[in-house]
Design an enzyme around this catalytic site. Structure first.
Site, mmCIF file in Angstrom:
data_model
loop_
_atom_site.group_PDB
_atom_site.id
_atom_site.type_symbol
_atom_site.label_atom_id
_atom_site.label_comp_id
_atom_site.label_asym_id
_atom_site.label_seq_id
_atom_site.Cartn_x
_atom_site.Cartn_y
_atom_site.Cartn_z
ATOM 1 N N GLU A 91 0.870 -1.190 0.000
ATOM 2 C CA GLU A 91 0.000 0.000 0.000
ATOM 3 C C GLU A 91 0.900 1.231 0.000
ATOM 4 O O GLU A 91 1.921 1.248 0.686
ATOM 5 C CB GLU A 91 -0.891 -0.007 1.248
ATOM 6 C CG GLU A 91 -1.767 1.204 1.442
ATOM 7 C CD GLU A 91 -2.725 1.423 0.281
ATOM 8 O OE1 GLU A 91 -2.527 2.427 -0.433
ATOM 9 O OE2 GLU A 91 -3.634 0.607 0.092
ATOM 10 N N ASP A 118 5.171 0.963 -4.646
ATOM 11 C CA ASP A 118 4.433 0.557 -5.826
ATOM 12 C C ASP A 118 4.407 -0.960 -5.958
ATOM 13 O O ASP A 118 5.455 -1.618 -5.961
ATOM 14 C CB ASP A 118 5.083 1.191 -7.055
ATOM 15 C CG ASP A 118 4.536 0.659 -8.354
ATOM 16 O OD1 ASP A 118 3.303 0.536 -8.468
ATOM 17 O OD2 ASP A 118 5.335 0.354 -9.255
ATOM 18 N N ASP A 141 -9.137 0.822 -7.513
ATOM 19 C CA ASP A 141 -9.717 1.994 -8.167
ATOM 20 C C ASP A 141 -10.278 1.566 -9.527
ATOM 21 O O ASP A 141 -9.551 1.020 -10.349
ATOM 22 C CB ASP A 141 -8.645 3.059 -8.350
ATOM 23 C CG ASP A 141 -9.210 4.426 -8.722
ATOM 24 O OD1 ASP A 141 -10.173 4.461 -9.525
ATOM 25 O OD2 ASP A 141 -8.701 5.434 -8.227
ATOM 26 N N LYS A 145 -14.185 6.304 -15.805
ATOM 27 C CA LYS A 145 -14.283 7.068 -17.049
ATOM 28 C C LYS A 145 -13.568 6.298 -18.167
ATOM 29 O O LYS A 145 -12.451 5.832 -17.980
ATOM 30 C CB LYS A 145 -13.663 8.458 -16.887
ATOM 31 C CG LYS A 145 -14.436 9.352 -15.927
ATOM 32 C CD LYS A 145 -13.833 10.740 -15.848
ATOM 33 C CE LYS A 145 -14.645 11.627 -14.897
ATOM 34 N NZ LYS A 145 -14.057 12.978 -14.784
ATOM 35 N N ASP A 177 -16.789 -3.515 -6.718
ATOM 36 C CA ASP A 177 -18.200 -3.147 -6.631
ATOM 37 C C ASP A 177 -18.603 -2.254 -7.800
ATOM 38 O O ASP A 177 -19.638 -1.586 -7.750
ATOM 39 C CB ASP A 177 -18.517 -2.463 -5.295
ATOM 40 C CG ASP A 177 -17.704 -1.200 -5.066
ATOM 41 O OD1 ASP A 177 -16.786 -0.911 -5.867
ATOM 42 O OD2 ASP A 177 -17.969 -0.486 -4.077
ATOM 43 N N THR A 214 -16.200 -5.230 4.669
ATOM 44 C CA THR A 214 -15.676 -4.058 5.355
ATOM 45 C C THR A 214 -16.727 -2.950 5.409
ATOM 46 O O THR A 214 -17.766 -3.019 4.751
ATOM 47 C CB THR A 214 -14.436 -3.509 4.641
ATOM 48 O OG1 THR A 214 -14.843 -2.969 3.376
ATOM 49 C CG2 THR A 214 -13.405 -4.610 4.429
ATOM 50 N N HIS A 215 -16.434 -1.920 6.175
ATOM 51 C CA HIS A 215 -17.403 -0.837 6.285
ATOM 52 C C HIS A 215 -17.555 -0.093 4.971
ATOM 53 O O HIS A 215 -18.619 0.436 4.663
ATOM 54 C CB HIS A 215 -17.030 0.110 7.437
ATOM 55 C CG HIS A 215 -15.868 1.006 7.182
ATOM 56 N ND1 HIS A 215 -14.557 0.588 7.347
ATOM 57 C CD2 HIS A 215 -15.799 2.299 6.781
ATOM 58 C CE1 HIS A 215 -13.745 1.592 7.059
ATOM 59 N NE2 HIS A 215 -14.462 2.630 6.713
ATOM 60 N N PHE A 216 -16.488 -0.058 4.140
ATOM 61 C CA PHE A 216 -16.612 0.557 2.822
ATOM 62 C C PHE A 216 -17.594 -0.226 1.959
ATOM 63 O O PHE A 216 -18.415 0.333 1.245
ATOM 64 C CB PHE A 216 -15.246 0.591 2.130
ATOM 65 C CG PHE A 216 -14.259 1.498 2.793
ATOM 66 C CD1 PHE A 216 -14.394 2.876 2.733
ATOM 67 C CD2 PHE A 216 -13.170 0.975 3.478
ATOM 68 C CE1 PHE A 216 -13.475 3.715 3.337
ATOM 69 C CE2 PHE A 216 -12.253 1.803 4.091
ATOM 70 C CZ PHE A 216 -12.405 3.177 4.015
#
Length: 237
Positions: A91, A118, A141, A145, A177, A214-216
């Protein structure tokens, strides 16, 4: 785990891809202290040289790599409930790394090491070929777009790199998601040599027990987002 925290790409792989866009948040004093107090124990400094993972962990064991662990909630849980395997987290965002180190220190974890670097470079230069039993890329991510789709981490060349670092029978677990990214993952993996969909060609899997919600993710579910898990095994071919 959240899109704001996960590592992800900002250039095509055949150029100098990076597995993230750096959006460094402000670290709390506790997170900053984690680097001062716990990095020597849990952190792995990037050297660009192949790493002896048995020496790193002080034992021979299967290794799980999580790319873009965000705030570390899932990695902390998984490593605590799977002590027979060693966990490597990658991370780039300092607050998440600091938060996870504090959680690991609180339970005196012995089976986790972390890179703040990275992920592509870590895989290319530090992870030995055939050394991973599992790779997890959860909620990267999505680059939703269309003009940014090429920045997505899951691309053919990156999947080929992952395959070279996996042990035979090793598992690649993807989760997203974003429906469009789920379809992109499916198309990329179904076309990639050396991988077999564990639940059947083109099929998504039910969320496995080892991936906690997870909460996300719960927040996304409340907003009506679907969630797709894909499980691919490394095979010869």
């Amino acid at each position: 785990m959240a899109h704001d925290d996960d590592t992800q790409g900002d250039a095509p792989f055949h150029r100098r891809i990076r597995s993230f866009v750096l959006r460094e948040g402000r670290m709390t004093p506790a997170q900053q202290r984690a680097f001062d107090d716990h990095w020597a124990r849990f952190g792995l400094d990037y050297t660009g040289k192949e790493r002896d993972l048995d020496a790193t962990f002080g034992r021979a064991a299967p290794r799980v790599l999580e790319i873009g662990f965000g705030n570390g909630e899932a990695l902390a849980w998984a490593s605590e409930h799977d002590l027979a395997r060693d966990y490597i987290g990658v991370e780039v965002h300092g607050p998440g790394v600091g938060r996870l180190m504090n959680a690991l220190a609180a339970r005196d974890a012995g089976n986790v090491r972390l890179y703040k670097h990275d992920a592509v470079e870590v895989l290319e230069h530090e992870i030995p070929p055939g050394s991973l039993s599992e790779v997890r890329i959860w909620f990267p991510d999505p680059w939703h777009k269309k003009r940014h789709n090429k920045r997505r981490l899951v691309q053919p060349a990156f999947v080929e790199l992952l395959a070279s670092r996996m042990a035979p029978g090793g598992l690649l677990h993807l989760a997203t998601d974003w429906e469009a990214y789920a379809e992109h993952m499916r198309e990329t993996m179904e076309a990639a040599p050396g991988w077999r969909n564990r639940v059947g060609p083109g099929q998504a899997a039910e969320r496995p027990a080892w991936r906690i919600e997870t909460h996300f993710e719960r927040r996304g579910t409340r907003l009506g987002h679907g969630v797709w898990d894909f499980l691919y095994e490394r095979v010869e071919g």
